[in-house]
Scaffold this motif. Structure first.
Motif, PDB file in Angstrom:
ATOM      1  N   LYS A  91     -13.973  44.191  60.718  1.00  0.00           N
ATOM      2  CA  LYS A  91     -15.391  43.836  60.699  1.00  0.00           C
ATOM      3  C   LYS A  91     -15.672  43.028  59.443  1.00  0.00           C
ATOM      4  O   LYS A  91     -15.094  43.271  58.391  1.00  0.00           O
ATOM      5  N   VAL A  92     -16.600  42.088  59.573  1.00  0.00           N
ATOM      6  CA  VAL A  92     -17.002  41.290  58.421  1.00  0.00           C
ATOM      7  C   VAL A  92     -17.917  42.119  57.537  1.00  0.00           C
ATOM      8  O   VAL A  92     -18.837  42.774  58.007  1.00  0.00           O
ATOM      9  N   LYS A  93     -17.617  42.094  56.241  1.00  0.00           N
ATOM     10  CA  LYS A  93     -18.414  42.822  55.267  1.00  0.00           C
ATOM     11  C   LYS A  93     -18.632  41.884  54.079  1.00  0.00           C
ATOM     12  O   LYS A  93     -17.801  41.035  53.793  1.00  0.00           O
ATOM     13  N   TYR A  94     -19.747  42.035  53.409  1.00  0.00           N
ATOM     14  CA  TYR A  94     -20.018  41.237  52.213  1.00  0.00           C
ATOM     15  C   TYR A  94     -20.027  42.159  51.003  1.00  0.00           C
ATOM     16  O   TYR A  94     -20.643  43.217  51.034  1.00  0.00           O
ATOM     17  N   ILE A  95     -19.310  41.717  49.971  1.00  0.00           N
ATOM     18  CA  ILE A  95     -19.269  42.506  48.742  1.00  0.00           C
ATOM     19  C   ILE A  95     -19.786  41.662  47.583  1.00  0.00           C
ATOM     20  O   ILE A  95     -19.625  40.446  47.560  1.00  0.00           O
ATOM     21  N   LYS A  96     -20.390  42.333  46.628  1.00  0.00           N
ATOM     22  CA  LYS A  96     -20.956  41.646  45.471  1.00  0.00           C
ATOM     23  C   LYS A  96     -19.839  41.308  44.479  1.00  0.00           C
ATOM     24  O   LYS A  96     -19.059  42.185  44.101  1.00  0.00           O
ATOM     25  N   CYS A  97     -19.790  40.044  44.087  1.00  0.00           N
ATOM     26  CA  CYS A  97     -18.787  39.566  43.140  1.00  0.00           C
ATOM     27  C   CYS A  97     -19.464  38.940  41.935  1.00  0.00           C
ATOM     28  O   CYS A  97     -20.582  38.443  42.034  1.00  0.00           O
ATOM     29  N   TYR A  98     -18.741  38.945  40.824  1.00  0.00           N
ATOM     30  CA  TYR A  98     -19.231  38.357  39.583  1.00  0.00           C
ATOM     31  C   TYR A  98     -18.250  37.271  39.150  1.00  0.00           C
ATOM     32  O   TYR A  98     -17.044  37.493  39.137  1.00  0.00           O
ATOM     33  N   ARG A  99     -18.811  36.125  38.780  1.00  0.00           N
ATOM     34  CA  ARG A  99     -17.984  35.012  38.316  1.00  0.00           C
ATOM     35  C   ARG A  99     -18.160  34.886  36.802  1.00  0.00           C
ATOM     36  O   ARG A  99     -19.278  34.865  36.289  1.00  0.00           O
TER      37      ARG A  99
END
Length: 193
Positions: A171-179
């Motif tokens: 399943k497609v999931k979105y996770i919070k990332c930091y650049r």
């Protein structure tokens, strides 16, 4: 720095570790961590199911890259037991590139020992001083606040937060990332201030 069979991949030695190009003989040790879901959780690969799969991964992702003249990841060898405990490096950087992304993958048996911070210093030095990069990028995830602290201690600046699309249980999931970013100028200034 010692020489390796790939001129762009110098062998780096620290007090505790040796960083050298990854080779096929590393497959059993790499399989130990690349076969774990928690290790590949945010990578664009699934857990490895066999040492043969890890050997293919080593050949296609690392060795083929080295043969094309790219700088990629080094194997992290623990000097106390001569064991490969992870890999770290700049992701597929050509001699012409001015920007690179840093990556690291450590066997969970060694998590919590601040290995990443120590060895990232070597990757930064190599990228800025040997490759003359102008900028090095690092990305990390919300679930990993220790990495953010480590990056900030190394002089990286937070740039932005974004959502990364990953597949989890098909399943497609979105996770919070930091650049985060560190420029050559910032790196040099921090070394002499």
């Amino acid at each position: 720095m010692k020489e390796s069979i790939y001129p762009q991949m110098k062998i780096i030695e620290t007090d505790k570790y040796i960083l050298r190009p990854i080779c096929q003989e590393d497959a059993p040790s790499m399989f130990e961590y690349y076969s774990q879901a928690k290790v590949v959780k945010y990578l664009p690969i699934k857990p490895h199911r066999s040492i043969a799969q890890t050997k293919r991964f080593i050949r296609t992702y690392f060795i083929d890259s080295y043969k094309k003249g790219y700088v990629n990841h080094w194997a992290i060898i623990d000097k106390t037991n001569k064991k490969l405990i992870g890999n770290i490096g700049l992701n597929n950087v050509s001699q012409k590139d001015k920007e690179a992304e840093i990556g690291i993958c450590i066997n969970p048996l060694y998590w919590g020992n601040d290995i990443a911070t120590e060895l990232t210093k070597n990757s930064l030095k190599y990228g800025f001083m040997n490759l003359n990069l102008e900028k090095i990028i690092a990305k990390t995830y919300e679930e990993n606040p220790r990495t953010r602290k480590s990056l900030e201690s190394l002089g990286f600046r937070y740039v932005n937060t974004f959502n990364k699309k990953v597949m989890k249980n098909d399943k497609v999931k979105y996770i919070k990332c930091y650049r985060y970013e560190l420029t050559r100028k910032e790196y040099i200034l921090s070394r002499y201030s």
